[in-house]
Design a protein around this motif. Structure first.
Motif, PDB file in Angstrom:
ATOM      1  N   LYS A  76       1.714 -38.164 -41.227  1.00 45.98           N
ATOM      2  CA  LYS A  76       3.284 -37.796 -41.764  1.00 45.98           C
ATOM      3  C   LYS A  76       4.191 -38.628 -42.397  1.00 45.98           C
ATOM      4  O   LYS A  76       4.916 -38.746 -43.336  1.00 45.98           O
ATOM      5  N   GLU A  77       4.155 -39.900 -41.841  1.00 46.99           N
ATOM      6  CA  GLU A  77       5.287 -41.016 -42.023  1.00 46.99           C
ATOM      7  C   GLU A  77       4.783 -41.568 -43.399  1.00 46.99           C
ATOM      8  O   GLU A  77       5.556 -41.874 -44.140  1.00 46.99           O
ATOM      9  N   GLN A  78       3.391 -41.768 -43.617  1.00 46.63           N
ATOM     10  CA  GLN A  78       2.892 -42.134 -44.854  1.00 46.63           C
ATOM     11  C   GLN A  78       3.301 -41.339 -46.061  1.00 46.63           C
ATOM     12  O   GLN A  78       3.561 -41.650 -47.340  1.00 46.63           O
ATOM     13  N   GLN A  79       3.399 -40.164 -45.586  1.00 42.97           N
ATOM     14  CA  GLN A  79       3.279 -39.029 -46.662  1.00 42.97           C
ATOM     15  C   GLN A  79       5.040 -39.051 -46.917  1.00 42.97           C
ATOM     16  O   GLN A  79       5.109 -38.888 -48.208  1.00 42.97           O
ATOM     17  N   VAL A  80       5.886 -39.220 -46.125  1.00 44.98           N
ATOM     18  CA  VAL A  80       7.256 -39.518 -46.291  1.00 44.98           C
ATOM     19  C   VAL A  80       7.536 -40.463 -47.184  1.00 44.98           C
ATOM     20  O   VAL A  80       8.432 -40.305 -48.171  1.00 44.98           O
ATOM     21  N   MET A  81       6.844 -41.600 -47.116  1.00 46.89           N
ATOM     22  CA  MET A  81       7.082 -42.873 -47.643  1.00 46.89           C
ATOM     23  C   MET A  81       6.557 -42.545 -49.354  1.00 46.89           C
ATOM     24  O   MET A  81       7.449 -43.181 -50.285  1.00 46.89           O
ATOM     25  N   LEU A  82       5.356 -41.948 -49.271  1.00 46.19           N
ATOM     26  CA  LEU A  82       4.870 -41.776 -50.816  1.00 46.19           C
ATOM     27  C   LEU A  82       5.918 -40.653 -51.527  1.00 46.19           C
ATOM     28  O   LEU A  82       5.751 -40.866 -52.693  1.00 46.19           O
ATOM     29  N   ASP A  83       6.399 -39.613 -50.922  1.00 54.66           N
ATOM     30  CA  ASP A  83       7.115 -39.023 -51.323  1.00 54.66           C
ATOM     31  C   ASP A  83       8.665 -39.520 -51.751  1.00 54.66           C
ATOM     32  O   ASP A  83       9.194 -39.061 -52.840  1.00 54.66           O
ATOM     33  N   LEU A 135      -3.990 -38.635 -27.339  1.00 52.03           N
ATOM     34  CA  LEU A 135      -2.799 -39.497 -27.846  1.00 52.03           C
ATOM     35  C   LEU A 135      -3.096 -40.376 -28.989  1.00 52.03           C
ATOM     36  O   LEU A 135      -2.404 -40.506 -29.714  1.00 52.03           O
ATOM     37  N   ALA A 136      -4.476 -40.780 -29.467  1.00 52.98           N
ATOM     38  CA  ALA A 136      -5.067 -41.233 -30.481  1.00 52.98           C
ATOM     39  C   ALA A 136      -4.662 -40.372 -31.732  1.00 52.98           C
ATOM     40  O   ALA A 136      -4.438 -40.635 -32.868  1.00 52.98           O
ATOM     41  N   VAL A 137      -5.121 -39.276 -31.349  1.00 56.73           N
ATOM     42  CA  VAL A 137      -5.004 -37.974 -32.402  1.00 56.73           C
ATOM     43  C   VAL A 137      -3.640 -38.061 -32.762  1.00 56.73           C
ATOM     44  O   VAL A 137      -3.255 -37.516 -33.942  1.00 56.73           O
ATOM     45  N   LEU A 138      -2.871 -37.882 -31.712  1.00 53.94           N
ATOM     46  CA  LEU A 138      -1.373 -37.615 -32.145  1.00 53.94           C
ATOM     47  C   LEU A 138      -1.037 -38.803 -32.842  1.00 53.94           C
ATOM     48  O   LEU A 138      -0.056 -38.662 -33.677  1.00 53.94           O
ATOM     49  N   ALA A 139      -1.163 -39.883 -32.648  1.00 58.13           N
ATOM     50  CA  ALA A 139      -0.825 -41.162 -33.339  1.00 58.13           C
ATOM     51  C   ALA A 139      -1.097 -41.116 -34.832  1.00 58.13           C
ATOM     52  O   ALA A 139      -0.655 -41.379 -35.781  1.00 58.13           O
ATOM     53  N   SER A 140      -2.651 -40.715 -34.890  1.00 55.50           N
ATOM     54  CA  SER A 140      -3.040 -40.661 -36.251  1.00 55.50           C
ATOM     55  C   SER A 140      -2.278 -39.491 -37.298  1.00 55.50           C
ATOM     56  O   SER A 140      -1.962 -39.789 -38.328  1.00 55.50           O
ATOM     57  N   ASP A 150       4.691 -51.896 -48.551  1.00 56.68           N
ATOM     58  CA  ASP A 150       4.678 -52.836 -47.441  1.00 56.68           C
ATOM     59  C   ASP A 150       4.347 -52.003 -46.210  1.00 56.68           C
ATOM     60  O   ASP A 150       3.467 -52.267 -45.431  1.00 56.68           O
ATOM     61  N   PHE A 151       5.040 -50.947 -46.041  1.00 57.32           N
ATOM     62  CA  PHE A 151       4.708 -50.007 -44.815  1.00 57.32           C
ATOM     63  C   PHE A 151       3.241 -49.369 -44.979  1.00 57.32           C
ATOM     64  O   PHE A 151       2.602 -49.527 -43.942  1.00 57.32           O
ATOM     65  N   LEU A 152       2.811 -49.015 -46.063  1.00 57.26           N
ATOM     66  CA  LEU A 152       1.684 -48.235 -46.065  1.00 57.26           C
ATOM     67  C   LEU A 152       0.345 -49.495 -45.929  1.00 57.26           C
ATOM     68  O   LEU A 152      -0.700 -49.038 -45.505  1.00 57.26           O
ATOM     69  N   SER A 153       0.759 -50.532 -46.063  1.00 53.29           N
ATOM     70  CA  SER A 153      -0.378 -51.736 -45.884  1.00 53.29           C
ATOM     71  C   SER A 153      -0.428 -52.149 -44.586  1.00 53.29           C
ATOM     72  O   SER A 153      -1.348 -52.943 -44.264  1.00 53.29           O
ATOM     73  N   VAL A 154       0.520 -51.891 -43.803  1.00 52.32           N
ATOM     74  CA  VAL A 154       0.472 -52.209 -42.317  1.00 52.32           C
ATOM     75  C   VAL A 154      -0.616 -51.728 -41.363  1.00 52.32           C
ATOM     76  O   VAL A 154      -1.291 -52.330 -40.570  1.00 52.32           O
ATOM     77  N   GLY A 155      -1.062 -50.386 -41.676  1.00 52.32           N
ATOM     78  CA  GLY A 155      -2.090 -49.756 -40.948  1.00 52.32           C
ATOM     79  C   GLY A 155      -1.281 -48.577 -39.914  1.00 52.32           C
ATOM     80  O   GLY A 155      -1.228 -47.187 -40.463  1.00 52.32           O
ATOM     81  N   SER A 156      -1.009 -48.840 -38.713  1.00 57.09           N
ATOM     82  CA  SER A 156      -0.637 -47.787 -37.889  1.00 57.09           C
ATOM     83  C   SER A 156       0.610 -48.450 -37.193  1.00 57.09           C
ATOM     84  O   SER A 156       0.727 -49.391 -36.599  1.00 57.09           O
TER      85      SER A 156
END
Length: 299
Positions: free
Chosen positions: A49-56, A39-44, A64-70
């Protein structure tokens, strides 16, 4: 005729640390299919993928989203519903919020479903139909608890009213665990017959019952048998309270004196051997006390 899944056995996992999400997924699938590492692998992967969407994107809050962590796994080990969805999608199972339009039928006939996932704060657990019978696979319980169809509906309504998030799991559930039971010793998983599960639940409920003089809060999710006992005790307490309140009422003679009736000054004392027949004894049974007072009021 198709035989019962897993040879009629129930797979249950007892709470280990804060791995209730792992226990929840595995009891939905009825086998030790996933570990906390899986499950940790799936979470990572979801985080990346979510961070990549935010960067794009051009979202002003991406920093702010990227600084939160997970957002998909906490430091304490709690996983998001998205992680549970990804894990169950591996087995072609779909997780649907109970308030979704396509889940409307489950509000009226929840027994027609096969599994529910429940979440509140940092705890996950599932209720699953196995071989035509419903069980509560809460990892805080020592064994799965059987649920009647009527109680299933009432219990789901109670959870929703208490703020729990409910999800329906639909799809083709695995009929057999691909991992032999002898190789599935993960430290907190166990295979039980329905009779063994019932025996363990009854035994633990008896051991946890509070003794006289001890204060104890009610369990978060009482079983149907415990609910019946609680209702009976509340009824006895109510009758006792009514009896006590009636014993505190003044007699009719005393009431007349309070109203200034001069001819009532020689009212009988309750200590007089030939005294008032309608006086309720302080040591009387509560039910007898209620009956005695009812007769007095009628007369």
């Amino acid at each position: 005729m198709e035989g019962p899944s897993n040879g009629g056995l129930l797979y249950h996992e007892v709470q280990e640390g804060k791995l209730c999400a792992v226990h929840c997924v595995n009891t939905v699938l009825q086998g030790p299919f996933f570990s906390e590492v899986d499950l940790a692998v799936l979470a990572s992967d979801l985080d990346q993928k979510e961070q990549q969407v935010m960067l794009d994107g051009s979202n002003a809050f991406s920093g702010d989203f990227l600084s939160v962590g997970s957002y998909n796994v906490s430091l304490g080990g709690d996983f998001s519903i998205q992680v549970l969805q990804r894990a169950l999608e591996v087995w072609d199972l779909q997780v649907i919020p109970s308030d979704s339009p396509i889940a409307e039928a489950s509000k009226y006939d929840p027994e027609l479903e096969n599994a529910f996932i429940c979440h509140l704060q940092d705890h996950w657990f599932c209720m699953r139909k196995i071989n035509g019978e419903w069980y509560n696979f809460n990892s805080l319980y020592p064994a799965p608890e059987h649920l009647s169809r009527f109680y299933l509906s009432a219990y789901l309504d109670s959870l929703k009213g208490s703020g729990w998030s409910i999800f329906i799991v639909r799809g083709n559930f695995p009929k057999e665990c691909p991992i032999p039971a002898s190789d599935a010793n993960n430290g907190f998983g166990q295979w039980l017959t329905p009779d063994d599960a019932k025996r363990i639940s009854v035994s633990c409920n008896q051991l946890q019952a509070p003794t006289a003089g001890e204060s104890s809060s009610q369990p978060m999710n009482p079983s149907p048998s415990e609910a019946d006992t609680i209702e009976e005790q509340e009824e006895r307490d109510l009758r006792a309270a009514i009896a006590a309140s009636l014993m505190d009422l003044p007699s009719f003679d005393t009431a007349k004196n309070d109203d200034g009736d001069a001819g009532s000054s020689t009212s009988k004392s309750s200590s007089d051997p030939a005294g008032n027949d309608d006086t309720v004894r302080s040591d009387a049974d509560p039910n007898e006390a209620v009956d005695a007072k009812d007769e007095k009021l009628v007369s």
